[in-house]
Write an enzyme that holds these catalytic residues in place. Sequence first.
Site, PDB file in Angstrom:
ATOM      1  N   SER A 163     -10.489 -27.766  41.232  1.00 56.08           N
ATOM      2  CA  SER A 163      -9.549 -27.428  40.170  1.00 56.08           C
ATOM      3  C   SER A 163      -8.382 -26.718  40.845  1.00 56.08           C
ATOM      4  CB  SER A 163     -10.172 -26.479  39.148  1.00 56.08           C
ATOM      5  OG  SER A 163     -11.277 -27.068  38.529  1.00 56.08           O
ATOM      6  N   CYS A 164      -7.193 -26.901  40.292  1.00 57.17           N
ATOM      7  CA  CYS A 164      -6.014 -26.214  40.808  1.00 57.17           C
ATOM      8  C   CYS A 164      -5.184 -25.776  39.613  1.00 57.17           C
ATOM      9  CB  CYS A 164      -5.215 -27.142  41.717  1.00 57.17           C
ATOM     10  SG  CYS A 164      -3.780 -26.340  42.474  1.00 57.17           S
ATOM     11  N   VAL A 165      -4.918 -24.489  39.541  1.00 49.35           N
ATOM     12  CA  VAL A 165      -4.177 -23.962  38.403  1.00 49.35           C
ATOM     13  C   VAL A 165      -3.054 -23.040  38.867  1.00 49.35           C
ATOM     14  CG1 VAL A 165      -6.114 -24.123  36.790  1.00 49.35           C
ATOM     15  CG2 VAL A 165      -5.799 -22.057  38.112  1.00 49.35           C
TER      16      VAL A 165
END
Length: 125
Positions: free
Chosen positions: A104-106
């Site tokens: 995941s990349c936020v």
Amino acid sequence: MKNIINTDKAPAAIGPYSQAVEVNGIIYTSGVIPVNPETGGLAGSTVTEQAEQVFTNLKNLIEASGSKMENVVKTVVFLKNMEDFAAVNGIYAKYFPQPYPARSCVEVSRLPKDVLLETEAVVVK
């Protein structure tokens, strides 16, 4: 039973938490930031310099746990600016072999010490 993992080859915890914890052969790292563990200072001002330090720190922490980067099953990358995604992605690919872990990349508004990125991982032993 949980096993606490600490190494001087990754930044020391800056709060009431462990660098990593192992439970039943699964290692959970805390968020890793681009602090040079030898100097205690930030590793550069650009996202590429900081990403290199983050993934080096993460690798050192995983190896201190008795595992290796090939065993990472999940990562979360926190970016201060999503415009840095491509640059971080290029460096990320140097540290994680195929088949790549889930990720995941936020984008977040602020990170500890005002760094540009932070990463955490889940690893099997």
